[in-house]
Every structure is written in C-alpha cells, then in structure tokens.
Design a protein around this motif. Structure first.
Motif, mmCIF file in Angstrom:
data_model
loop_
_atom_site.group_PDB
_atom_site.id
_atom_site.type_symbol
_atom_site.label_atom_id
_atom_site.label_comp_id
_atom_site.label_asym_id
_atom_site.label_seq_id
_atom_site.Cartn_x
_atom_site.Cartn_y
_atom_site.Cartn_z
ATOM 1 N N MET A 78 5.369 -6.667 -6.037
ATOM 2 C CA MET A 78 5.678 -5.765 -4.920
ATOM 3 C C MET A 78 6.613 -6.443 -3.919
ATOM 4 S SD MET A 78 2.289 -3.508 -3.990
ATOM 5 C CE MET A 78 1.097 -4.843 -3.932
ATOM 6 N N TRP A 79 6.376 -7.737 -3.646
ATOM 7 C CA TRP A 79 7.248 -8.447 -2.717
ATOM 8 C C TRP A 79 8.675 -8.523 -3.245
ATOM 9 C CZ3 TRP A 79 7.446 -9.368 2.121
ATOM 10 C CH2 TRP A 79 6.294 -9.574 2.876
ATOM 11 N N PRO A 93 -6.772 -11.555 3.491
ATOM 12 C CA PRO A 93 -5.988 -11.399 4.735
ATOM 13 C C PRO A 93 -4.837 -10.419 4.551
ATOM 14 C CG PRO A 93 -5.566 -13.536 3.720
ATOM 15 C CD PRO A 93 -6.699 -12.923 2.954
ATOM 16 N N ASN A 94 -4.456 -9.787 5.621
ATOM 17 C CA ASN A 94 -3.387 -8.792 5.559
ATOM 18 C C ASN A 94 -1.999 -9.421 5.517
ATOM 19 O OD1 ASN A 94 -5.833 -7.566 6.937
ATOM 20 N ND2 ASN A 94 -4.619 -5.727 6.645
ATOM 21 N N TRP A 95 -1.858 -10.618 6.079
ATOM 22 C CA TRP A 95 -0.507 -11.154 6.251
ATOM 23 C C TRP A 95 0.253 -11.414 4.953
ATOM 24 C CZ3 TRP A 95 0.439 -15.858 4.071
ATOM 25 C CH2 TRP A 95 -0.652 -16.703 3.853
ATOM 26 N N PRO A 96 -0.419 -11.781 3.807
ATOM 27 C CA PRO A 96 0.397 -11.990 2.607
ATOM 28 C C PRO A 96 0.836 -10.693 1.928
ATOM 29 C CG PRO A 96 -1.769 -13.105 2.449
ATOM 30 C CD PRO A 96 -1.833 -12.118 3.543
ATOM 31 N N MET A 97 0.305 -9.553 2.370
ATOM 32 C CA MET A 97 0.584 -8.294 1.696
ATOM 33 C C MET A 97 1.944 -7.743 2.091
ATOM 34 S SD MET A 97 -3.108 -6.413 1.909
ATOM 35 C CE MET A 97 -4.611 -7.285 1.407
ATOM 36 N N PRO A 98 2.617 -7.074 1.160
ATOM 37 C CA PRO A 98 3.896 -6.449 1.496
ATOM 38 C C PRO A 98 3.717 -5.414 2.600
ATOM 39 C CG PRO A 98 3.521 -6.457 -0.883
ATOM 40 C CD PRO A 98 2.246 -6.882 -0.248
ATOM 41 N N PRO A 99 4.736 -5.165 3.390
ATOM 42 C CA PRO A 99 4.615 -4.204 4.499
ATOM 43 C C PRO A 99 4.156 -2.815 4.065
ATOM 44 C CG PRO A 99 6.642 -5.490 4.696
ATOM 45 C CD PRO A 99 6.042 -5.841 3.366
ATOM 46 N N LEU A 100 4.475 -2.436 2.838
ATOM 47 C CA LEU A 100 4.099 -1.096 2.375
ATOM 48 C C LEU A 100 2.587 -0.899 2.340
ATOM 49 C CD1 LEU A 100 3.049 -0.975 -0.932
ATOM 50 C CD2 LEU A 100 5.364 -1.910 -1.176
ATOM 51 N N MET A 101 1.813 -2.003 2.335
ATOM 52 C CA MET A 101 0.356 -1.908 2.266
ATOM 53 C C MET A 101 -0.291 -1.691 3.634
ATOM 54 S SD MET A 101 -0.477 -2.154 -0.899
ATOM 55 C CE MET A 101 -2.217 -2.605 -0.876
ATOM 56 N N ASP A 102 0.486 -1.743 4.678
ATOM 57 C CA ASP A 102 -0.054 -1.606 6.027
ATOM 58 C C ASP A 102 -0.430 -0.151 6.295
ATOM 59 O OD1 ASP A 102 -0.722 -1.860 8.670
ATOM 60 O OD2 ASP A 102 1.313 -2.261 9.381
ATOM 61 N N LEU A 160 12.774 -6.644 -2.244
ATOM 62 C CA LEU A 160 14.088 -7.299 -2.180
ATOM 63 C C LEU A 160 15.057 -6.758 -3.221
ATOM 64 C CD1 LEU A 160 12.787 -10.970 -1.769
ATOM 65 C CD2 LEU A 160 13.516 -9.384 0.043
ATOM 66 N N GLY A 161 14.559 -5.796 -4.057
ATOM 67 C CA GLY A 161 15.448 -5.105 -4.973
ATOM 68 C C GLY A 161 15.430 -5.577 -6.411
ATOM 69 N N PHE A 162 14.456 -6.442 -6.793
ATOM 70 C CA PHE A 162 14.405 -6.854 -8.195
ATOM 71 C C PHE A 162 12.959 -7.113 -8.596
ATOM 72 C CE2 PHE A 162 14.237 -10.854 -5.973
ATOM 73 C CZ PHE A 162 13.455 -11.687 -6.769
ATOM 74 N N GLY A 216 -5.811 -11.942 -11.891
ATOM 75 C CA GLY A 216 -4.439 -12.129 -12.348
ATOM 76 C C GLY A 216 -3.548 -10.967 -11.955
ATOM 77 N N GLY A 217 -4.072 -9.751 -12.107
ATOM 78 C CA GLY A 217 -3.288 -8.575 -11.748
ATOM 79 C C GLY A 217 -3.018 -8.496 -10.266
ATOM 80 N N LEU A 218 -3.998 -8.926 -9.450
ATOM 81 C CA LEU A 218 -3.824 -8.906 -8.002
ATOM 82 C C LEU A 218 -2.701 -9.846 -7.577
ATOM 83 C CD1 LEU A 218 -5.169 -7.673 -5.436
ATOM 84 C CD2 LEU A 218 -6.561 -9.745 -5.318
ATOM 85 N N GLY A 219 -2.707 -11.058 -8.146
ATOM 86 C CA GLY A 219 -1.674 -12.022 -7.786
ATOM 87 C C GLY A 219 -0.302 -11.611 -8.272
ATOM 88 N N LEU A 220 -0.214 -11.241 -9.542
ATOM 89 C CA LEU A 220 1.083 -10.873 -10.108
ATOM 90 C C LEU A 220 1.596 -9.561 -9.521
ATOM 91 C CD1 LEU A 220 0.451 -11.828 -13.842
ATOM 92 C CD2 LEU A 220 1.833 -13.073 -12.173
ATOM 93 N N GLY A 221 0.681 -8.619 -9.305
ATOM 94 C CA GLY A 221 1.092 -7.344 -8.719
ATOM 95 C C GLY A 221 1.604 -7.519 -7.306
ATOM 96 N N GLY A 222 0.932 -8.375 -6.529
ATOM 97 C CA GLY A 222 1.402 -8.639 -5.171
ATOM 98 C C GLY A 222 2.769 -9.290 -5.160
#
Length: 549
Positions: A406-407, A97-106, A411-413, A397-403
């Motif tokens: 990115m989130w 689904p698109n909704w959990p993705m950071p806005p930059l992925m839109d 927020l700056g960290f 694992g990379g998909l979850g941790l990478g997402g």
C-alpha cells in the motif's frame, strides 16, 4: 405454467436496488436533467430494510451529491474521534500503532453511520427531486431484447404457490422498461449474475472473492461508551482457520455497532462463522463493553472482497452494474459505501449524456472508463494486493507485505505487480477428511446467543406458501456429496440457520431448507462447494426488516 401477460411502463432509467449506489444514481440523474423519468425498485419492505453495513462512511459521495448535506439533516453526525487497530490473542491484545499505516487507512474525517438510515434519507431527497421509488417490488426477471440487450425488468410478481404455479391471489407483476437499466442489487445479485454470465463480463478477470459480515447493534452502559471511537481487530478467534476480524464502532445514543467478518476462502469445512463471531464477543476487551448492555438487532451480509482485479466488465447493452454488483469494497479500509455512491453518480452522468444524444440500450462505456480511471479506480488499485497477499501468506506475513505494498502504491508502483486470487471461495473448501472438527463454546445467552434466537432480531419474514427462493440444482447432492465429503458445511456457513441435515423416520439423512429464516446474505450461493445452491429473489417485501443497520 401458461405464458404470463404483463402490463408495462416506460422510463428513461430503471434502477434495481435502493441502496447507496442506486439512490445516488437516481439523485444524480435528476440533478443533471430534472425531466428524466427515473424509477427505483427495492425488494425490501421499505428503503433500508435490507441494508446492512458496518459502517464507517467516507463522505466523498455525499459531498458530491449534496455539498450542503449537513444543513439538509443527513443522519451523518458521529465523526470518528479515535481510531484503533488491535491484534488479538485469546486473553490479550497488541495495539498496532497508526503511524506506520498509509494515510488511506486513517478514519478521521469519516463518520459512524447506520447505512439503512442514510439510505432512508437519500430516498427522501430522491423523491423530492421527482424520482419514483417502489419498495416491496422484487425484480425477478430480466426483460431481454432480440439482440441480447437488457430492455427492462419484471417486478412485483406475487401469489405463486409452493410448486411455482399461480395461486388464487396471483399478481403477475409488471414489466418496467428503460432506455438503460442500472443493476444496484448489492453483493451477488441474482439479475447481475444472469447478465454477467450471458454477456461473459468476467472474462479475463480474477474470480470475485467474498467475506461474510455479521453485525449486532447493542445499547451499552453510558460509562463504557465513547462516541466516535472506531476499533478494528485481527487474529483471535480465527487464528489459522480463516482470515477476517472484528469491528467495534461507538455510534451515537450509547449504541455500539459490533461485527465480525470471516473471509469465505477458508479451507476447513468445519469453520462456523457465526460461532466465531459469538466467541469473539467473549474476548476481555469486547466483553467488558457488552456487560450490562442489551443486544437490539442482528443481521448478516456477504461482502465483495476481490477488489480491482476481480471487477467484471461493468456494462452490457442496455445495462450497467453499480456498486457491489461489481465489487468495489476497499478491503483494508473495510469500506465500500463511498465507492458505491460514486459509481451511481458516474453511471448517472454517463446515462444522462447518452440520453441527451438520443442513445438507448447500448453500452455505457463512458461509465466504465470513469470508474476505472477515476476516484474509484485509484482507491481500489492501490490496495489490490492486500487481500491476495493475506490469503497467500497468512495474517502476519500478509499484514506486513500488504502494508508495504500500500505504501509503494501511494508512490505509484508495486513490487508485486498485480497478485491473482486463484480459486473461487467455493473451490477453496477442502474435504472434511483433511481437517478436524472445531469445538465451539456454547453461547451463554447474555453476551453470546444461539443462532436462531439472534435471527429473530433480524425480524426476517417470508410468506411460507410461496416457492422456496433458495434453489437446488441437484436435490440429491447435499446428502450424497456435501454431507459425506464436506461434513455438510451449509449447516454452518449460513448465519441464519437456513440449512440443516436431519434424520427422517427411517433414520436416513434429509436436507432441510428453512427459507423463512433467510436474511439474504447470499453466502450459500457463494460458498457451497459444488455451487449447487442458487439464491433467487422471494416475493417483494419478504426478508429481513433491519431497523437501523
């Protein structure tokens, strides 16, 4: 060979490469100061001939250059209307689904384009502003100054014979001198490599990482076409053999841009990226789109994937590296053209200011500052860990941790700080004894195709009498080392069938380089496990002739 005497021409700025970075730089220079003398040198037979990209374009660079680009008739008309992500299994798919993705992925508000056609249009705009553009002019050498500064390039050398000596129609080319030289050659450019090495520009940086992108253009059944739809996939057929995934873009005119990317840090030398692409097309989701359609173009291109931590220093005395010469692809977004254009704009503005102040052949440090602290730096910094986390923890694992990373970066960290890449892609290749050969299905000639048949759709051509532009540091190494230890991986990693191992009349193994097939992807220069193959420019105009990639 006797010393060659060449004529020279003087410019304010010499730009190598008529891609999005080089053309954006040329346009911006003329916008800032119409009196500047600017030249763009392109090795392809025409602007766009060597351009291959997905591509979904973020128009931020266009907006900066030409706020009225729509009124000017830019070939940027197919706005993204649907954005899909799938995790594939061999016979099924799972929608992410698109909704959990950071806005930059839109991808909404972006456009499906042929970057070759965009570059052709940019070249028209540049020429209207007074930029000189010379296609078919390969830049084969740097003109060095006495203090190691870059003073220009040698372009347009023709007529060398196979042994490297001048033939009867030899033309020595010209030296084009510039107060600044912009290297916008794209991924793994030969002149950029030389400048990076001589000035140690990668010191303190992570190694650059790469992927191999292969693309076909199809005309498909209108009933299966959904203009504006964008789909990205991960998972099958690569599994654990390699990272990467597919893309499916519904462009205008019932055309489908279909591609596949394989990350070149794979360990198993039996991986055959081209055949992974062909197998991908037989997934039910993809095959359904292609049945009854017609493939009209094919090509391949390396992609810089190292991101923020792998970008070398971007300036040396007299020169600036632009776009993919530095490596500005946002890996999770699968986009780099917007940053390439922004880098050209930043370099142009820094050079124009320097020239106005009477400077020349020094370091354009303002350009590097603008890239690292500006829009490009922000774009790449917040996704810097996606690629190394994928490499370290695999797809899931990379998909979850990478997402998650990115989130948090929005927020700056980052809880991970900055993750390193470690080995180069060449060093990642393991001996064949550690792996099992992979059995790839034979292409059916309808949906999937053998490699040499597909290469004919790249319309690549090289004058056969010239020296091979693919050089071996040690001619014996492929047979003595790469074949017994790594099962001859060059016969598989090249998407154009350039390299093969054959038996001679005595039954001995022989390494053959079919350089005429080369599509200039640079994969061999990147992935050869002993770094024995060096890609150099052939004579100008040679190589692929992509009609609308």
């Amino acid at each position: 060979m006797a010393e060659v005497t060449r004529e020279s021409m003087e410019y304010d700025v010499v730009i190598v490469g008529a891609g999005p970075a080089g053309l954006s730089a040329a346009i911006r220079l003329k916008e800032v100061d119409p009196a500047l003398e600017v030249v763009v040198l392109e090795k392809g037979s025409e602007v766009g001939a060597h351009i291959l990209s997905g591509a979904v374009l973020d128009p931020v660079g266009l907006n900066t250059l030409f706020p009225d680009w729509k009124d000017r008739g830019a070939p940027v008309t197919t706005e993204v209307s649907q954005d899909n992500f799938y995790l594939l299994g061999e016979g099924g798919r799972l929608r992410i689904p698109n909704w959990p993705m950071p806005p930059l992925m839109d991808n909404h508000r972006n456009y499906i384009v042929s970057m070759g056609n965009v570059c052709r249009w940019l070249a028209e705009q540049a020429e209207e502003l007074g930029v000189e553009i010379f296609p078919g002019m390969a830049c084969s050498e740097i003109v060095w100054g006495e203090q190691g500064e870059i003073r220009g390039v040698v372009a347009g050398e023709f007529g060398l014979q196979a042994d490297g000596t001048p033939g009867p129609a030899y033309e020595p080319g010209m030296e084009l001198h510039g107060k600044y030289v912009f290297l916008a050659e794209g991924v793994r450019g030969s002149l950029s490599k030389e400048v990076i090495a001589r000035h140690d520009l990668s010191k303190g940086r992570e190694p650059q990482k790469f992927g191999l992108g292969m693309k076909e253009v199809w005309e498909i059944d209108p009933e299966r076409h959904n203009e504006g739809e964008v789909t990205h996939t991960m998972g099958w057929p690569l599994g654990r053999n390699a990272g990467g995934g597919g893309f499916i873009y519904h462009a205008g005119g019932n055309q489908l841009y279909l591609g596949f990317v394989v990350h070149l840090n794979y360990a198993n030398p039996y991986v055959y990226p081209y055949m992974e692409f062909q197998r991908f097309k037989h997934h039910p989701m993809v095959k359904r789109l292609l049945e009854g359609g017609k493939r009209i173009a094919y090509g391949g291109r390396a992609i810089s994937e190292g991101g923020y931590q792998s970008m070398p220093k971007m300036v040396a005395p007299g020169a600036a590296l632009l776009g993919c010469s530095v490596g500005m692809v946002n890996v999770p977004r699968i986009k780099g053209n917007h940053n390439a254009m922004l880098s050209g704009i930043a370099a142009a503005e820094a050079a124009a200011e320097a020239l106005a102040a009477g400077r020349a052949q020094d370091e354009l440090s303002d350009y590097e500052d603008r890239v690292r602290t500006g829009e490009i730096g922000r774009d790449l910094n917040r996704v810097r860990n996606v690629k190394p986390l994928w490499s370290k923890y695999g797809l899931v694992g990379g998909l979850g941790l990478g997402g998650l990373d990115m989130w948090t970066n929005t927020l700056g960290f980052s809880m991970f700080g900055t993750v390193g890449h470690g080995k180069t892609d060449a060093e990642a290749t393991e001996p064949a004894a550690k792996h099992t050969p992979i059995d790839y299905p034979k292409p059916d000639g309808k949906i999937s195709f053998d490699r040499l048949t597909n290469v004919s759709y790249a319309m690549t051509n090289h004058e056969e009498s010239q020296p091979a532009h693919l050089k071996l540091k040690d001619p014996e190494l492929p047979v003595q080392v790469n074949l017994p230890e790594y099962a001859g991986p060059s016969a598989r990693y090249c998407p154009a069938g350039v390299y093969e191992f054959v038996k001679d009349d005595a039954g001995e193994d022989k390494f053959v380089i079919n350089f005429q097939n080369c599509v200039h992807c640079k994969t061999c220069d990147i992935k050869d496990p002993k770094q024995n193959i060096v890609w150099t420019t052939p004579q100008g105009g040679d190589g692929p002739n992509y009609p609308g990639m």
